[in-house]
Enzyme design. Structure first.
Site, PDB file in Angstrom:
ATOM      1  N   PRO A  97       0.784  -1.236   0.000  1.00 52.68           N
ATOM      2  CA  PRO A  97       0.000   0.000   0.000  1.00 52.68           C
ATOM      3  C   PRO A  97       0.823   1.298   0.000  1.00 52.68           C
ATOM      4  O   PRO A  97       0.242   2.369  -0.080  1.00 52.68           O
ATOM      5  CB  PRO A  97      -0.815  -0.107   1.299  1.00 52.68           C
ATOM      6  CG  PRO A  97       0.021  -0.957   2.200  1.00 52.68           C
ATOM      7  CD  PRO A  97       0.756  -1.924   1.312  1.00 52.68           C
ATOM      8  N   LYS A 144       6.795   1.890   1.880  1.00 57.58           N
ATOM      9  CA  LYS A 144       8.194   2.112   1.505  1.00 57.58           C
ATOM     10  C   LYS A 144       8.306   3.174   0.416  1.00 57.58           C
ATOM     11  O   LYS A 144       9.304   3.886   0.357  1.00 57.58           O
ATOM     12  CB  LYS A 144       8.839   0.794   1.102  1.00 57.58           C
ATOM     13  CG  LYS A 144       8.878  -0.127   2.321  1.00 57.58           C
ATOM     14  CD  LYS A 144       9.521  -1.431   2.100  1.00 57.58           C
ATOM     15  CE  LYS A 144       9.316  -2.330   3.301  1.00 57.58           C
ATOM     16  NZ  LYS A 144       7.918  -2.796   3.500  1.00 57.58           N
ATOM     17  N   CYS A 196       9.214 -10.129   4.499  1.00 58.10           N
ATOM     18  CA  CYS A 196       8.865 -10.198   5.921  1.00 58.10           C
ATOM     19  C   CYS A 196       8.820 -11.666   6.336  1.00 58.10           C
ATOM     20  O   CYS A 196       7.859 -12.140   6.924  1.00 58.10           O
ATOM     21  CB  CYS A 196       7.559  -9.465   6.207  1.00 58.10           C
ATOM     22  SG  CYS A 196       6.173 -10.052   5.279  1.00 58.10           S
TER      23      CYS A 196
HETATM   24  N1  SAM Z   1       6.183  -2.393  -0.249  1.00 57.53           N
HETATM   25  C1  SAM Z   1       4.847  -2.373   0.298  1.00 57.53           C
HETATM   26  C2  SAM Z   1       4.786  -1.403   1.457  1.00 57.53           C
HETATM   27  O1  SAM Z   1       5.814  -1.125   2.064  1.00 57.53           O
HETATM   28  O2  SAM Z   1       3.700  -0.876   1.728  1.00 57.53           O
HETATM   29  C3  SAM Z   1       4.399  -3.765   0.687  1.00 57.53           C
HETATM   30  C4  SAM Z   1       4.518  -4.729  -0.461  1.00 57.53           C
HETATM   31  S1  SAM Z   1       3.926  -6.368  -0.183  1.00 57.53           S
HETATM   32  C5  SAM Z   1       5.146  -7.040   0.837  1.00 57.53           C
HETATM   33  C6  SAM Z   1       4.228  -7.126  -1.731  1.00 57.53           C
HETATM   34  C7  SAM Z   1       3.446  -6.580  -2.901  1.00 57.53           C
HETATM   35  O3  SAM Z   1       3.812  -7.323  -4.073  1.00 57.53           O
HETATM   36  C8  SAM Z   1       1.941  -6.693  -2.772  1.00 57.53           C
HETATM   37  O4  SAM Z   1       1.344  -5.432  -2.924  1.00 57.53           O
HETATM   38  C9  SAM Z   1       1.539  -7.626  -3.900  1.00 57.53           C
HETATM   39  O5  SAM Z   1       0.320  -7.276  -4.506  1.00 57.53           O
HETATM   40  C10 SAM Z   1       2.668  -7.472  -4.889  1.00 57.53           C
HETATM   41  N2  SAM Z   1       2.847  -8.646  -5.791  1.00 57.53           N
HETATM   42  C11 SAM Z   1       2.215  -9.841  -5.723  1.00 57.53           C
HETATM   43  N3  SAM Z   1       2.633 -10.634  -6.747  1.00 57.53           N
HETATM   44  C12 SAM Z   1       3.510  -9.933  -7.449  1.00 57.53           C
HETATM   45  C13 SAM Z   1       4.278 -10.205  -8.622  1.00 57.53           C
HETATM   46  N4  SAM Z   1       4.186 -11.384  -9.256  1.00 57.53           N
HETATM   47  N5  SAM Z   1       5.072  -9.233  -9.085  1.00 57.53           N
HETATM   48  C14 SAM Z   1       5.169  -8.054  -8.450  1.00 57.53           C
HETATM   49  N6  SAM Z   1       4.489  -7.753  -7.340  1.00 57.53           N
HETATM   50  C15 SAM Z   1       3.674  -8.664  -6.840  1.00 57.53           C
END
Ligand code: SAM
Length: 453
Positions: free
Chosen positions: A108, A111, A227
């Site tokens: 969301p 970062k 995480c």
């Molecule tokens: N960086 C974010 C923050 O600090 O608020 C949190 C990110 S979360 C750990 C990982 C994100 O990767 C999610 O929003 C998810 O939808 C996305 N995601 C899922 N599959 C993915 C893919 N194949 N390629 C890139 N991003 C992906």
């Protein structure tokens, strides 16, 4: 739900003498932490414990209702897990003057907003990307509310970037992972965990990393984070990057007193945060550099859609940004990132950039809702009205508000000095400019719960 037994076994293998301490920590409540927006200071900030690795991070004594705090909606702080704020310490080690950074898995937006804050005074810019469409909208909202105009947002699969020809000085890959570090916060993370899922996540992470590597400049950096503590998703992936792609990890000089655990696999280094040793959730971070000379200033072609907009808005903006027409209005970016923003426009389909400042209203221009949050908003452009907490929450619900004592026309509404939006004052009523899709749906309690400041 208990911790999955296969997970417990893994941890006993990984931390033979500390496993029970970790399981004990996972049974406790997670600390509540926020990151302050240094560009939108709270007028009376209480003394609170600070995160060791980020000067803007604070631990709160309670978990307040953030929905019922207009300062949260005004982007004065972001609710963020403490360990992940260590990205700020890693950024401090790098020369990122004028850098173009990509946050590849950004929703969301915790970062991305941290990165934008770090790069703002360095004349740097962030492209915040999220592959899932609905999450990209949340990312856009959070970026807008944070208010820094050095961010663009897009909604692309990582494999799209190679074709785009744009290349970045820094790529942050906060990868989707098996989420072990979220076990105490999130029951669903425990339910979804399995050995198979760890394996699937590790392969997906490899795919994401190899898709994006061609878009990193020679000499450019990757910050990789998850995480989770599983070796396959962390150190093993770092080792794979070194072996398969010649991209190597660099040490991060975390002071020993912070209790962050160094992980090493055949020369590849990463750092793990365990909640029995550090105040925060589980986290892993590694810094990598692509071989070659840094090519910081190698400019690509820049272009903007439409024409540069004439200064005919009828209201002023702060710091004379570069103004241009884009599909649904007028947008602005700070002059010092005009080239970087133009390069992004030239190369990629964006869903947001800089600050949307105005929308057409008949033959005139009206202020866009997004402008109220932005550092480009000029405090002299509109009469500014300070709202009480209750009034601000009514505004955020899009309830009717009246301003019979105030001038007719556009008013900017603030809470604790920071913008929340605009209304058109018609005397006996007002028209709200606050986006419907952002409105608070919750009914306001008779007595509002306490705040943390
Ligand atoms: N960086 C974010 C923050 O600090 O608020 C949190 C990110 S979360 C750990 C990982 C994100 O990767 C999610 O929003 C998810 O939808 C996305 N995601 C899922 N599959 C993915 C893919 N194949 N390629 C890139 N991003 C992906």
């Amino acid at each position: 739900m208990d911790l999955p037994s296969a997970f417990q076994q893994r941890i006993r293998g990984q931390l033979p003498t500390e496993a029970d301490l970790l399981f004990g920590a996972l049974a406790e409540a997670a600390p509540v932490s926020i990151r302050l927006n240094p560009y939108k200071p709270l007028p009376h900030l209480p003394e609170l414990p600070q995160t060791l690795w980020n000067k803007d991070g604070r631990y709160l004594p309670i978990r307040p209702s953030f929905t019922l705090d207009p300062a949260f909606h005004a982007g004065m702080y972001y609710v963020q897990e403490a360990s992940s704020m260590s990205i700020g310490f890693v950024l401090d080690q790098l020369d990122l003057q004028g850098a173009l950074a990509l946050d590849l898995c950004a929703a969301p937006g915790g970062k991305s907003t941290l990165l934008a804050t770090h790069l703002y005074e360095k004349g740097g810019m962030v492209l915040a990307n999220e592959v899932i469409k609905s999450r990209a909208q949340t990312l856009k909202e959070n970026v807008i509310k944070w208010g820094l105009p050095n961010v663009a947002v897009c909604n692309l699969d990582p494999k799209h970037f190679e074709k785009s020809r744009v290349s970045f000085d820094l790529v942050l890959v906060d990868a989707p992972c098996s989420g072990e570090g979220m076990f105490r916060k999130d029951e669903a993370a425990r339910e979804e965990w399995s050995e198979e899922h760890v394996g699937l996540c590790a392969s997906r992470q490899k795919r994401i990393l190899s898709d994006i590597l061609p878009s990193l400049k020679a000499g450019g950096y990757i910050i990789y984070s998850t995480c989770t503590w599983s070796e396959e998703e962390n150190e093993a992936n770092m080792e794979w990057l070194a072996l398969e792609h010649g991209v190597h990890t660099l040490p991060i000089p975390f002071p020993a007193a912070w209790n962050i655990t160094k992980k090493e696999k055949n020369g590849s280094i990463g750092y793990a945060f365990y909640p029995h040793k550090t105040s925060g959730e589980g986290f892993f971070i590694a810094l990598l550099q692509k071989k070659g000379e840094a090519v910081h200033s190698a400019k690509k072609e820049a272009s903007y859609p439409g024409k540069p907009a004439k200064e005919d808005l009828g209201f002023s903006l702060k710091n004379k940004p570069y103004l241009f027409d884009w599909y649904d209005g007028k947008y602005a970016v700070p002059e010092n990132i005009k080239e970087l923003a133009g390069e992004l426009f030239h190369s990629l389909p964006l869903i947001y950039i800089g600050t949307k400042v105005a929308e057409q209203a008949g033959r005139d221009w009206k202020p866009a809702a997004e402008l109220a949050f932005s550092l480009l908003s000029d405090p002299n452009a509109f009469p500014e009205i300070e709202l009480t907490r209750k009034e601000a929450l009514h505004f955020l619900r899009r309830d009717d508000l009246k301003f019979p004592e105030q001038p007719l026309g556009w008013l900017k509404l603030n809470y604790l000095g920071q913008g929340l939006g605009f209304v058109k004052n018609l005397g006996n009523r007002s028209n709200s400019q606050y986006p419907k899709e952002w409105r608070i749906l919750m009914n306001l309690p008779e007595e509002l719960p306490g705040l943390w400041y």
